[in-house]
Scaffold this motif. Structure first.
Motif, short mmCIF file in Angstrom:
data_model
loop_
_atom_site.label_atom_id
_atom_site.label_comp_id
_atom_site.label_asym_id
_atom_site.label_seq_id
_atom_site.Cartn_x
_atom_site.Cartn_y
_atom_site.Cartn_z
N THR A 135 37.21 10.19 -34.52
CA THR A 135 37.09 10.17 -33.06
C THR A 135 36.20 9.02 -32.62
O THR A 135 36.53 8.28 -31.67
N LEU A 136 35.07 8.84 -33.30
CA LEU A 136 34.17 7.74 -32.97
C LEU A 136 34.83 6.39 -33.20
O LEU A 136 34.65 5.46 -32.41
N ASP A 137 35.60 6.27 -34.29
CA ASP A 137 36.30 5.02 -34.57
C ASP A 137 37.30 4.68 -33.45
O ASP A 137 37.43 3.54 -33.05
N ILE A 138 38.00 5.70 -32.97
CA ILE A 138 38.99 5.48 -31.90
C ILE A 138 38.26 5.05 -30.61
O ILE A 138 38.72 4.15 -29.90
N LEU A 139 37.14 5.69 -30.32
CA LEU A 139 36.40 5.36 -29.11
C LEU A 139 35.81 3.95 -29.16
O LEU A 139 35.64 3.30 -28.13
#
Length: 141
Positions: A135-139
């Protein structure tokens, strides 16, 4: 999205409670196995009595989630094993010695079950951490 973070925290907290409960269960099983062949400190006395863990469900109010905890430890009330050993210092006047009501085969089976439950909770924590990282990578992208 803020709710997803709470769901992740809730999942981690529930799985962590499972880790703690199973670790406590493994500690009791280890104690049972370690004392399986012990005798009473006094002649004719009662030896170690097998301990049986229980589990309870508790509400974690900060996360609004049900978590598991190691409950009361109960004594196994089954009969002690008795062997005729007149020369043993723990023997009663008839020459019988009481040994703990611990069956190593049952303890090892319980240990495997506790280990599997511990690993399942560990897998939940790992999967949740991977999902948070994704999720952090996508954000960031």
């Amino acid at each position: 999205m803020a709710n997803d973070g709470g769901d992740f925290a809730r999942s981690m907290s529930i799985a962590t409670s499972g880790l703690r409960a199973q670790a406590g269960r493994m500690r009791l099983i280890s104690e049972n196995i370690a004392n399986a062949d012990s005798t009473a400190p006094t002649a004719g006395g009662d030896p170690y009595r097998r301990k049986v863990p229980t589990f309870t469900s508790e509400l974690d109010r900060t996360l609004d989630a049900r978590v598991v905890a190691l409950g009361k430890v109960r004594p196994d009330t089954s009969a002690f094993r008795i062997k005729h050993e007149p020369s043993n210092p723990a023997a009663d006047p008839a020459g019988n010695v009481k040994y703990p009501n611990v069956n190593s085969l049952i303890e090892m089976t319980d240990m495997r079950d506790a280990q599997r439950s511990y690993e399942a909770n560990l897998n939940i924590i790992s999967a949740t951490r991977r999902m948070i990282q994704r999720t952090l990578d996508i954000l960031k992208a």
